[in-house]
Write an enzyme that holds these catalytic residues in place. Sequence first.
Site, PDB file in Angstrom:
ATOM      1  N   ASP A  11       1.268  -3.676   5.357  1.00 28.80           N
ATOM      2  CA  ASP A  11       1.665  -4.589   4.294  1.00 28.80           C
ATOM      3  C   ASP A  11       2.473  -5.692   4.977  1.00 28.80           C
ATOM      4  OD1 ASP A  11       2.351  -5.392   1.556  1.00 28.80           O
ATOM      5  OD2 ASP A  11       4.360  -4.674   2.075  1.00 28.80           O
ATOM      6  N   LEU A  12       2.629  -6.847   4.331  1.00 26.33           N
ATOM      7  CA  LEU A  12       3.331  -7.960   4.997  1.00 26.33           C
ATOM      8  C   LEU A  12       4.806  -8.008   4.574  1.00 26.33           C
ATOM      9  CD1 LEU A  12       3.133 -10.414   6.866  1.00 26.33           C
ATOM     10  CD2 LEU A  12       2.352 -11.763   4.917  1.00 26.33           C
ATOM     11  N   ASP A  13       5.030  -8.411   3.320  1.00 25.37           N
ATOM     12  CA  ASP A  13       6.409  -8.571   2.846  1.00 25.37           C
ATOM     13  C   ASP A  13       7.106  -7.212   2.765  1.00 25.37           C
ATOM     14  OD1 ASP A  13       8.751  -9.447   1.639  1.00 25.37           O
ATOM     15  OD2 ASP A  13       7.871  -9.365  -0.361  1.00 25.37           O
ATOM     16  N   THR A  19      10.004 -11.642   3.369  1.00 22.53           N
ATOM     17  CA  THR A  19       9.816 -12.857   2.584  1.00 22.53           C
ATOM     18  C   THR A  19      10.371 -12.683   1.171  1.00 22.53           C
ATOM     19  OG1 THR A  19       7.518 -12.091   2.516  1.00 22.53           O
ATOM     20  CG2 THR A  19       7.951 -14.087   3.756  1.00 22.53           C
ATOM     21  N   LYS A  47       8.724  -6.753  -5.829  1.00 20.77           N
ATOM     22  CA  LYS A  47       8.185  -6.431  -4.507  1.00 20.77           C
ATOM     23  C   LYS A  47       6.797  -5.795  -4.589  1.00 20.77           C
ATOM     24  CE  LYS A  47      12.481  -6.335  -1.986  1.00 20.77           C
ATOM     25  NZ  LYS A  47      13.447  -5.560  -1.200  1.00 20.77           N
ATOM     26  N   SER A 116      -2.202  -7.264   2.386  1.00 21.44           N
ATOM     27  CA  SER A 116      -1.103  -7.844   1.600  1.00 21.44           C
ATOM     28  C   SER A 116      -1.593  -8.445   0.287  1.00 21.44           C
ATOM     29  CB  SER A 116      -0.436  -8.948   2.432  1.00 21.44           C
ATOM     30  OG  SER A 116       0.381  -9.770   1.640  1.00 21.44           O
ATOM     31  N   ALA A 117      -0.721  -8.463  -0.717  1.00 22.73           N
ATOM     32  CA  ALA A 117      -1.048  -9.078  -2.001  1.00 22.73           C
ATOM     33  C   ALA A 117      -0.880 -10.594  -1.952  1.00 22.73           C
ATOM     34  CB  ALA A 117      -0.136  -8.511  -3.089  1.00 22.73           C
ATOM     35  N   LYS A 147      -2.521  -3.919  -6.146  1.00 25.22           N
ATOM     36  CA  LYS A 147      -2.042  -2.570  -5.873  1.00 25.22           C
ATOM     37  C   LYS A 147      -1.404  -2.053  -7.159  1.00 25.22           C
ATOM     38  CE  LYS A 147      -0.808  -4.196  -1.222  1.00 25.22           C
ATOM     39  NZ  LYS A 147       0.280  -4.595  -0.316  1.00 25.22           N
ATOM     40  N   GLU A 171       3.733   0.705   4.165  1.00 25.57           N
ATOM     41  CA  GLU A 171       4.051   0.018   2.909  1.00 25.57           C
ATOM     42  C   GLU A 171       5.525   0.168   2.537  1.00 25.57           C
ATOM     43  OE1 GLU A 171       3.589  -1.679   0.226  1.00 25.57           O
ATOM     44  OE2 GLU A 171       1.484  -2.232   0.346  1.00 25.57           O
ATOM     45  N   ASP A 172       6.067  -0.862   1.867  1.00 25.64           N
ATOM     46  CA  ASP A 172       7.458  -0.773   1.395  1.00 25.64           C
ATOM     47  C   ASP A 172       7.538  -0.646  -0.123  1.00 25.64           C
ATOM     48  OD1 ASP A 172       6.615  -3.482   0.940  1.00 25.64           O
ATOM     49  OD2 ASP A 172       8.718  -3.953   0.536  1.00 25.64           O
TER      50      ASP A 172
HETATM   51  P1  B16 Z   1       2.179 -14.845  -3.247  1.00 28.35           P
HETATM   52  P2  B16 Z   1       3.054  -7.940   0.075  1.00 28.35           P
HETATM   53  C1  B16 Z   1       3.691  -9.515  -2.002  1.00 28.35           C
HETATM   54  O1  B16 Z   1       3.521  -9.341  -0.620  1.00 28.35           O
HETATM   55  C2  B16 Z   1       5.168  -9.683  -2.315  1.00 28.35           C
HETATM   56  O2  B16 Z   1       5.880  -8.479  -2.032  1.00 28.35           O
HETATM   57  C3  B16 Z   1       5.338 -10.003  -3.787  1.00 28.35           C
HETATM   58  O3  B16 Z   1       6.699 -10.188  -4.101  1.00 28.35           O
HETATM   59  C4  B16 Z   1       4.528 -11.286  -4.104  1.00 28.35           C
HETATM   60  O4  B16 Z   1       4.627 -11.598  -5.487  1.00 28.35           O
HETATM   61  C5  B16 Z   1       3.058 -11.053  -3.715  1.00 28.35           C
HETATM   62  O5  B16 Z   1       2.988 -10.714  -2.343  1.00 28.35           O
HETATM   63  C6  B16 Z   1       2.205 -12.287  -3.963  1.00 28.35           C
HETATM   64  O6  B16 Z   1       2.648 -13.324  -3.122  1.00 28.35           O
HETATM   65  O7  B16 Z   1       2.870 -15.460  -4.419  1.00 28.35           O
HETATM   66  O8  B16 Z   1       2.619 -15.424  -1.912  1.00 28.35           O
HETATM   67  O9  B16 Z   1       0.685 -14.852  -3.383  1.00 28.35           O
HETATM   68  O10 B16 Z   1       4.240  -7.021  -0.014  1.00 28.35           O
HETATM   69  O11 B16 Z   1       1.833  -7.406  -0.650  1.00 28.35           O
HETATM   70  O12 B16 Z   1       2.762  -8.385   1.483  1.00 28.35           O
HETATM   71 MG    MG Z   2       5.494  -5.268   0.524  1.00 25.57          MG
END
Ligand code: B16
Ligand code: MG
Length: 223
Positions: A11-13, A19, A47, A116-117, A147, A171-172
């Site tokens: 996962d990224l964030d 972020t 998150k 990542s999302a 997810k 994953e976090d």
């Molecule tokens: P964006 P992950 C997620 O990243 C974030 O944790 C979440 O807070 C954010 O809303 C989502 O990505 C979408 O991000 O607005 O940049 O498309 O944890 O899945 O890497």
């Molecule tokens: Mg995350």
Amino acid sequence: MSHTIKGIIFDLDGVLVDTAKYHFQAWSQLGESLGFTFTLEDNERLKGVSRLASLEILLSIGKVNLSDEEKKSAMEKKNKNYVNMISQMTPEGILPGALDLLLELKDKGVKTALGSASKNAPLILEKTGLADYLDAVVDGNRTSRAKPDPEVFLLAAEDLSLPPEECLVFEDAEAGIEAARNAGMKTVGIGHRDQLGKADLLYPDLIGVTWSRISEKLSALGG
Ligand code: B16
Ligand code: MG
């Protein structure tokens, strides 16, 4: 017995970068412009959640109703602000321990992917230099189901040409652990037991987390 893991999906964030702090700044500025305060505690609920779902949570906290058109422009406003912030990111934005682990995986021939999302993942990967350490990238631009749906991780496994049972997900977020389990993958939770109790392995962060250490633990779990 030795385990069968040949690929790791990150996962990224919250795992490779933090972020969440930029998301928080951008969402709270939007909250302010709508006349309410958005707290750090509220931010925990965002998150791993998609952009639209994040907005819905924010609006429910502020008890604000918006039309679909207004929601669209609110998300654009938030994202513009967020993109300005992540554009300033550098390799220093990589979370402690992440680069060491990625280097070890490269060295040992373990495949790596992003799951990542975020639709902004490509920019973050470019600014931090993380793109150089990943064999595949699946992000919010390629997925249509959030997810805990397993879509993002199944696509990553496909990109790595590995069956799901040979992939391990870091994953976090609770929804992320659930998504990986739904994909039939083993999981490493990065964070607290309260949210990530279902993960197969759990660490507070990536500091000192090595592939050798994980391999040993996975073998002890029996694959
Ligand atoms: P964006 P992950 C997620 O990243 C974030 O944790 C979440 O807070 C954010 O809303 C989502 O990505 C979408 O991000 O607005 O940049 O498309 O944890 O899945 O890497
Ligand atoms: Mg995350």
